[in-house]
Design a protein around this motif. Structure first.
Motif, mmCIF file in Angstrom:
data_model
loop_
_atom_site.group_PDB
_atom_site.id
_atom_site.type_symbol
_atom_site.label_atom_id
_atom_site.label_comp_id
_atom_site.label_asym_id
_atom_site.label_seq_id
_atom_site.Cartn_x
_atom_site.Cartn_y
_atom_site.Cartn_z
ATOM 1 N N PHE A 32 -16.755 1.941 8.818
ATOM 2 C CA PHE A 32 -15.326 1.668 8.782
ATOM 3 C C PHE A 32 -14.800 1.841 7.352
ATOM 4 C CE2 PHE A 32 -11.590 -1.155 9.827
ATOM 5 C CZ PHE A 32 -11.164 -0.430 10.924
ATOM 6 N N LYS A 33 -15.607 1.402 6.378
ATOM 7 C CA LYS A 33 -15.214 1.535 4.968
ATOM 8 C C LYS A 33 -15.114 3.002 4.566
ATOM 9 C CE LYS A 33 -16.357 -0.010 0.289
ATOM 10 N NZ LYS A 33 -15.945 1.253 -0.321
ATOM 11 N N LYS A 34 -16.061 3.821 5.038
ATOM 12 C CA LYS A 34 -16.011 5.259 4.720
ATOM 13 C C LYS A 34 -14.723 5.889 5.241
ATOM 14 C CE LYS A 34 -20.819 6.867 4.324
ATOM 15 N NZ LYS A 34 -21.854 7.729 4.934
ATOM 16 N N ILE A 35 -14.323 5.479 6.445
ATOM 17 C CA ILE A 35 -13.081 6.010 7.024
ATOM 18 C C ILE A 35 -11.895 5.598 6.175
ATOM 19 C CG2 ILE A 35 -11.524 5.956 9.023
ATOM 20 C CD1 ILE A 35 -14.047 5.511 10.782
ATOM 21 N N ALA A 36 -11.855 4.321 5.785
ATOM 22 C CA ALA A 36 -10.755 3.817 4.950
ATOM 23 C C ALA A 36 -10.707 4.563 3.617
ATOM 24 C CB ALA A 36 -10.918 2.315 4.719
ATOM 25 N N ASP A 37 -11.867 4.736 2.993
ATOM 26 C CA ASP A 37 -11.934 5.436 1.697
ATOM 27 C C ASP A 37 -11.455 6.875 1.820
ATOM 28 O OD1 ASP A 37 -12.940 3.152 0.539
ATOM 29 O OD2 ASP A 37 -15.034 3.832 0.514
ATOM 30 N N ALA A 38 -11.873 7.551 2.895
ATOM 31 C CA ALA A 38 -11.471 8.950 3.100
ATOM 32 C C ALA A 38 -9.955 9.077 3.294
ATOM 33 C CB ALA A 38 -12.194 9.532 4.308
ATOM 34 N N CYS A 39 -9.354 8.022 3.841
ATOM 35 C CA CYS A 39 -7.904 8.027 4.087
ATOM 36 C C CYS A 39 -7.117 7.511 2.884
ATOM 37 C CB CYS A 39 -7.573 7.172 5.307
ATOM 38 S SG CYS A 39 -8.262 7.809 6.836
ATOM 39 N N GLY A 40 -7.830 7.021 1.877
ATOM 40 C CA GLY A 40 -7.151 6.493 0.692
ATOM 41 C C GLY A 40 -6.440 5.171 0.953
ATOM 42 N N ILE A 41 -7.002 4.368 1.868
ATOM 43 C CA ILE A 41 -6.417 3.074 2.195
ATOM 44 C C ILE A 41 -7.512 2.005 2.196
ATOM 45 C CG2 ILE A 41 -4.492 3.989 3.565
ATOM 46 C CD1 ILE A 41 -6.112 3.478 6.088
ATOM 47 N N THR A 42 -7.098 0.742 2.223
ATOM 48 C CA THR A 42 -8.081 -0.334 2.265
ATOM 49 C C THR A 42 -8.517 -0.573 3.714
ATOM 50 O OG1 THR A 42 -6.406 -2.050 2.579
ATOM 51 C CG2 THR A 42 -6.974 -1.465 0.295
ATOM 52 N N ARG A 43 -9.642 -1.277 3.871
ATOM 53 C CA ARG A 43 -10.086 -1.624 5.224
ATOM 54 C C ARG A 43 -9.059 -2.507 5.927
ATOM 55 N NH1 ARG A 43 -16.171 -3.732 5.012
ATOM 56 N NH2 ARG A 43 -15.417 -4.634 3.084
ATOM 57 N N THR A 44 -8.388 -3.362 5.147
ATOM 58 C CA THR A 44 -7.357 -4.243 5.716
ATOM 59 C C THR A 44 -6.230 -3.417 6.331
ATOM 60 O OG1 THR A 44 -7.863 -5.894 4.024
ATOM 61 C CG2 THR A 44 -5.789 -6.159 5.232
ATOM 62 N N THR A 45 -5.826 -2.362 5.622
ATOM 63 C CA THR A 45 -4.770 -1.484 6.139
ATOM 64 C C THR A 45 -5.254 -0.733 7.373
ATOM 65 O OG1 THR A 45 -3.875 -1.185 3.908
ATOM 66 C CG2 THR A 45 -3.190 0.415 5.577
ATOM 67 N N LEU A 46 -6.514 -0.295 7.333
ATOM 68 C CA LEU A 46 -7.080 0.435 8.473
ATOM 69 C C LEU A 46 -7.113 -0.442 9.729
ATOM 70 C CD1 LEU A 46 -8.360 3.022 9.555
ATOM 71 C CD2 LEU A 46 -10.559 2.261 8.641
ATOM 72 N N TYR A 47 -7.333 -1.746 9.529
ATOM 73 C CA TYR A 47 -7.361 -2.683 10.661
ATOM 74 C C TYR A 47 -6.003 -2.780 11.370
ATOM 75 C CZ TYR A 47 -12.053 -4.622 10.049
ATOM 76 O OH TYR A 47 -13.413 -4.787 9.999
ATOM 77 N N ILE A 48 -4.949 -2.401 10.698
ATOM 78 C CA ILE A 48 -3.615 -2.403 11.330
ATOM 79 C C ILE A 48 -3.581 -1.374 12.463
ATOM 80 C CG2 ILE A 48 -1.156 -1.849 10.970
ATOM 81 C CD1 ILE A 48 -1.553 -2.853 8.061
ATOM 82 N N TYR A 49 -4.347 -0.284 12.281
ATOM 83 C CA TYR A 49 -4.332 0.818 13.241
ATOM 84 C C TYR A 49 -5.511 0.775 14.219
ATOM 85 C CZ TYR A 49 -0.931 2.590 9.917
ATOM 86 O OH TYR A 49 0.170 2.719 9.097
ATOM 87 N N PHE A 50 -6.684 0.402 13.725
ATOM 88 C CA PHE A 50 -7.889 0.384 14.550
ATOM 89 C C PHE A 50 -8.742 -0.834 14.210
ATOM 90 C CE2 PHE A 50 -6.755 4.872 13.938
ATOM 91 C CZ PHE A 50 -6.600 5.269 15.248
#
Length: 202
Positions: A32-50
């Motif tokens: 999950f962290k790799k996905i967040a890093d690749a998108c240039g966002i934090t894991r917290t922000t990624l949790y908003i979407y997935f």
């Protein structure tokens, strides 16, 4: 409304980046962290979407099948297209979509195998994702039978035949890394030829 549009746009961007990672590193090695890093966002922000990488991957499959459904419905609803032409066009476009998403299917096979080993009912999962597409195929076949374009036969058997050929092409592409698009389309057209009602000779 603009917020909803922006949210969907960001979701698609995340999916695109995640798919690049899945294709490069394989499903198991992506976090999950790799996905967040690749998108240039934090894991917290990624949790908003997935909620998880599992959800990200599943959403990619859902997006593909949903896009296919929308496209197929447009073809089906065109009154100028015969049932035969509709069936040929949809099966052809399904193969094109499979080829365009080759990387996704290459990841999907080991992913489903992992679910099977974990005790998941893989058949039901796949069926849930494809049931609407198989329903659309049935609609076309029934329409063709009603208007006399197709012979009377088991709609389920015809559906299984056509869908089976599409699944076989996905297997060849994802597992054997080999697919001859023209040969697959020729097989599908041959199968459709067998559905046609006998036409009166001139």
């Amino acid at each position: 409304m603009a917020i909803v549009v922006e949210h969907e746009k960001r979701k698609r961007e995340i999916l695109a980046k995640a798919m690049e990672l899945f294709c490069r590193d394989g499903y198991e090695d992506v976090t999950f962290k790799k996905i967040a890093d690749a998108c240039g966002i934090t894991r917290t922000t990624l949790y908003i979407y997935f909620r998880s990488k599992h959800e990200v991957f599943n959403f990619s499959i859902k997006q593909l099948t949903s896009d296919l459904e929308v496209n197929f419905l447009k073809i089906i609803k065109d009154p100028a297209i015969t049932a035969e032409a509709c069936l040929r066009r949809i099966t052809s476009e399904a193969i094109d979509a499979c080829v365009s998403n080759k990387s996704l299917f290459e990841i999907l096979v080991p992913y489903l195998n992992g679910l099977y080993k974990a005790g998941e009912n893989v058949y039901d999962r796949v069926k849930r994702r494809t049931i609407r597409i198989t329903h659309l195929l049935s609609m076309i076949i029934i329409r063709g039978q009603k208007n006399g374009e197709f012979r009377k036969f088991s709609v389920k058997a015809a559906n299984d035949l056509l869908f089976g050929l599409i699944v076989e092409s996905i297997f060849k592409m994802a597992v054997l890394h080999d697919i001859e698009v023209s040969a697959v389309k020729a097989s599908l057209n041959l199968a459709i030829d067998g559905l046609l009602a006998k036409r009166p000779e001139n």
